[in-house]
Write a protein that holds these residues in place. Structure first.
Motif, PDB file in Angstrom:
ATOM      1  N   SER A   7     -60.866 -44.836 -11.166  1.00 59.68           N
ATOM      2  CA  SER A   7     -59.991 -44.472 -12.271  1.00 59.68           C
ATOM      3  C   SER A   7     -58.560 -44.542 -11.784  1.00 59.68           C
ATOM      4  N   GLY A   8     -57.657 -44.826 -12.698  1.00 58.12           N
ATOM      5  CA  GLY A   8     -56.262 -44.913 -12.311  1.00 58.12           C
ATOM      6  C   GLY A   8     -55.375 -43.919 -13.024  1.00 58.12           C
ATOM      7  N   GLY A   9     -55.934 -43.025 -13.833  1.00 59.74           N
ATOM      8  CA  GLY A   9     -55.092 -42.104 -14.580  1.00 59.74           C
ATOM      9  C   GLY A   9     -55.684 -40.723 -14.604  1.00 59.74           C
ATOM     10  N   GLY A  10     -55.271 -39.935 -15.644  1.00 54.90           N
ATOM     11  CA  GLY A  10     -55.810 -38.591 -15.773  1.00 54.90           C
ATOM     12  C   GLY A  10     -55.232 -37.663 -14.729  1.00 54.90           C
ATOM     13  N   GLU A  11     -56.035 -36.670 -14.360  1.00 56.38           N
ATOM     14  CA  GLU A  11     -55.583 -35.676 -13.386  1.00 56.38           C
ATOM     15  C   GLU A  11     -55.757 -36.237 -11.990  1.00 56.38           C
ATOM     16  N   ALA A  12     -54.985 -37.283 -11.678  1.00 60.43           N
ATOM     17  CA  ALA A  12     -55.167 -38.022 -10.434  1.00 60.43           C
ATOM     18  C   ALA A  12     -54.972 -37.137  -9.205  1.00 60.43           C
ATOM     19  N   SER A  13     -54.053 -36.170  -9.305  1.00 66.27           N
ATOM     20  CA  SER A  13     -53.767 -35.344  -8.135  1.00 66.27           C
ATOM     21  C   SER A  13     -54.963 -34.509  -7.714  1.00 66.27           C
ATOM     22  N   LYS A  14     -55.897 -34.271  -8.628  1.00 69.76           N
ATOM     23  CA  LYS A  14     -57.067 -33.456  -8.315  1.00 69.76           C
ATOM     24  C   LYS A  14     -58.266 -34.310  -7.895  1.00 69.76           C
ATOM     25  N   LYS A  15     -58.127 -35.611  -8.038  1.00 70.16           N
ATOM     26  CA  LYS A  15     -59.227 -36.498  -7.730  1.00 70.16           C
ATOM     27  C   LYS A  15     -59.199 -36.920  -6.270  1.00 70.16           C
ATOM     28  N   LEU A  16     -60.333 -37.414  -5.833  1.00 67.03           N
ATOM     29  CA  LEU A  16     -60.360 -38.153  -4.587  1.00 67.03           C
ATOM     30  C   LEU A  16     -59.481 -39.394  -4.756  1.00 67.03           C
ATOM     31  N   LYS A  17     -58.819 -39.780  -3.689  1.00 68.50           N
ATOM     32  CA  LYS A  17     -58.011 -40.996  -3.707  1.00 68.50           C
ATOM     33  C   LYS A  17     -58.554 -41.949  -2.653  1.00 68.50           C
ATOM     34  N   LEU A  18     -58.804 -43.187  -3.067  1.00 70.46           N
ATOM     35  CA  LEU A  18     -59.309 -44.189  -2.146  1.00 70.46           C
ATOM     36  C   LEU A  18     -58.294 -45.319  -2.028  1.00 70.46           C
ATOM     37  N   TYR A  19     -57.761 -45.471  -0.826  1.00 70.58           N
ATOM     38  CA  TYR A  19     -56.893 -46.595  -0.525  1.00 70.58           C
ATOM     39  C   TYR A  19     -57.793 -47.754  -0.125  1.00 70.58           C
ATOM     40  N   SER A  20     -57.704 -48.841  -0.891  1.00 73.96           N
ATOM     41  CA  SER A  20     -58.713 -49.883  -0.807  1.00 73.96           C
ATOM     42  C   SER A  20     -58.079 -51.256  -0.989  1.00 73.96           C
ATOM     43  N   TYR A  21     -58.789 -52.274  -0.524  1.00 75.20           N
ATOM     44  CA  TYR A  21     -58.424 -53.666  -0.784  1.00 75.20           C
ATOM     45  C   TYR A  21     -59.656 -54.331  -1.378  1.00 75.20           C
ATOM     46  N   TRP A  22     -59.467 -55.108  -2.409  1.00 73.77           N
ATOM     47  CA  TRP A  22     -60.596 -55.605  -3.198  1.00 73.77           C
ATOM     48  C   TRP A  22     -61.649 -56.320  -2.369  1.00 73.77           C
ATOM     49  N   ARG A  23     -61.238 -57.108  -1.375  1.00 74.07           N
ATOM     50  CA  ARG A  23     -62.188 -57.930  -0.624  1.00 74.07           C
ATOM     51  C   ARG A  23     -62.646 -57.286   0.673  1.00 74.07           C
ATOM     52  N   SER A  24     -62.170 -56.092   0.954  1.00 77.78           N
ATOM     53  CA  SER A  24     -62.568 -55.383   2.170  1.00 77.78           C
ATOM     54  C   SER A  24     -64.003 -54.881   2.045  1.00 77.78           C
ATOM     55  N   SER A  25     -64.887 -55.394   2.894  1.00 81.22           N
ATOM     56  CA  SER A  25     -66.275 -54.921   2.860  1.00 81.22           C
ATOM     57  C   SER A  25     -66.363 -53.469   3.316  1.00 81.22           C
ATOM     58  N   CYS A  26     -65.446 -53.053   4.188  1.00 80.20           N
ATOM     59  CA  CYS A  26     -65.420 -51.649   4.618  1.00 80.20           C
ATOM     60  C   CYS A  26     -65.100 -50.737   3.431  1.00 80.20           C
ATOM     61  N   SER A  27     -64.136 -51.144   2.613  1.00 79.57           N
ATOM     62  CA  SER A  27     -63.805 -50.368   1.424  1.00 79.57           C
ATOM     63  C   SER A  27     -64.953 -50.375   0.428  1.00 79.57           C
ATOM     64  N   CYS A  28     -65.635 -51.511   0.330  1.00 83.38           N
ATOM     65  CA  CYS A  28     -66.746 -51.636  -0.612  1.00 83.38           C
ATOM     66  C   CYS A  28     -67.851 -50.647  -0.295  1.00 83.38           C
ATOM     67  N   ARG A  29     -68.130 -50.433   0.990  1.00 86.26           N
ATOM     68  CA  ARG A  29     -69.156 -49.452   1.378  1.00 86.26           C
ATOM     69  C   ARG A  29     -68.851 -48.082   0.781  1.00 86.26           C
ATOM     70  N   VAL A  30     -67.589 -47.700   0.889  1.00 85.55           N
ATOM     71  CA  VAL A  30     -67.193 -46.379   0.396  1.00 85.55           C
ATOM     72  C   VAL A  30     -67.238 -46.341  -1.125  1.00 85.55           C
ATOM     73  N   ARG A  31     -66.829 -47.430  -1.764  1.00 87.21           N
ATOM     74  CA  ARG A  31     -66.892 -47.473  -3.230  1.00 87.21           C
ATOM     75  C   ARG A  31     -68.325 -47.299  -3.721  1.00 87.21           C
ATOM     76  N   ILE A  32     -69.277 -47.932  -3.034  1.00 86.24           N
ATOM     77  CA  ILE A  32     -70.681 -47.768  -3.419  1.00 86.24           C
ATOM     78  C   ILE A  32     -71.107 -46.316  -3.271  1.00 86.24           C
ATOM     79  N   ALA A  33     -70.748 -45.695  -2.164  1.00 87.97           N
ATOM     80  CA  ALA A  33     -71.127 -44.301  -1.930  1.00 87.97           C
ATOM     81  C   ALA A  33     -70.553 -43.381  -2.999  1.00 87.97           C
ATOM     82  N   LEU A  34     -69.287 -43.579  -3.339  1.00 91.13           N
ATOM     83  CA  LEU A  34     -68.659 -42.757  -4.371  1.00 91.13           C
ATOM     84  C   LEU A  34     -69.376 -42.939  -5.710  1.00 91.13           C
ATOM     85  N   ASN A  35     -69.755 -44.173  -6.011  1.00 90.33           N
ATOM     86  CA  ASN A  35     -70.477 -44.434  -7.256  1.00 90.33           C
ATOM     87  C   ASN A  35     -71.854 -43.786  -7.250  1.00 90.33           C
TER      88      ASN A  35
END
Length: 226
Positions: free
Chosen positions: A3-31
């Motif tokens: 998500s990119g809006g809403g109560e962003a300050s209360k959310k988890l924040k993930l610094y990510s790059y679209w093609r990073s497989s390392c970031s993708c692992r974390v995105r799957i876990a969060l989902n």
């Protein structure tokens, strides 16, 4: 989900790059864990990971980085273990100790013996010194070596996923690595029937598919997968 809006300050924040497989692992876990998060794109090709602001989050200058309130965690493996301890819903590790060990082994094959050899600085250096054909051959060699080991490791344990019919830790590492092997490095997955079969389950699971490189907010239009 991201998500990119809403109560962003209360959310988890993930610094990510679209093609990073390392970031993708974390995105799957969060989902899988059903955790809402703010997606903060870091363009590695533009050097946004080398800015003073980002280096305060991770002095190595790598993505992903997770910010959870006052806690900042860098490195995908560390982030996954943190998420597992703090957010126990949908466990990332099975209870069976043998299967748990298999997940550590399989994840580490990807984490240490495949993915590092295809990082942007590494393949950029090889491409500059030896040319694009040698760069591709280099990546394919290390992927094949790792995938061959994974086929042997999981051959007596795999079901729909790496060790049965539920996705766990190894699957978070396998899914983006297989996706990258096919889309980025033109690997023929017919060489790896077990991994190909498992990948069919990833392709059918929304938590995996929503995390894939082709569906991120910073994915370039030409690389988007609908």
């Amino acid at each position: 989900m991201a998500s990119g809006g809403g109560e962003a300050s209360k959310k988890l924040k993930l610094y990510s790059y679209w093609r990073s497989s390392c970031s993708c692992r974390v995105r799957i876990a969060l989902n899988l864990k059903g955790l809402d998060y703010e997606y903060i794109a870091i363009n590695l090709l533009k050097g946004e990971n080398k800015t003073p602001e980002f280096l305060k989050l991770n002095p190595l200058g790598y993505v992903p980085v997770l910010v959870d309130g006052d806690i900042t965690v860098a490195d995908s493996f560390a982030i996954l273990l943190y998420l597992e301890e703090k957010y126990p819903q949908h466990p990332l590790l099975p209870q069976n100790i043998q299967k748990k060990a298999l997940h550590y082994q399989a994840a580490n094959i990807v984490y240490a013996s495949i993915q590092p050899y295809q990082n942007i600085p590494i393949i950029g250096y090889i491409k500059e010194k030896l040319g694009p054909d040698e760069m591709l051959a280099w990546c394919q060699h290390h992927i094949r070596k790792g995938f061959t080991a994974l086929e042997k490791l999981l051959e007596n344990h795999a079901g729909k996923y790496a060790t049965g019919d539920e996705p766990f830790l190894a699957d978070l590492f396998l899914a983006p690595q297989i996706d990258g092997a096919v889309r980025r490095f033109n690997l023929d997955m017919n060489e790896f029937p077990l991994l190909s079969k498992i990948n069919e389950s990833y392709n059918e699971h929304p938590a995996f598919q929503d995390a894939m490189p082709g569906k991120q907010p910073d994915t370039p239009p030409e690389a988007r997968v609908d």
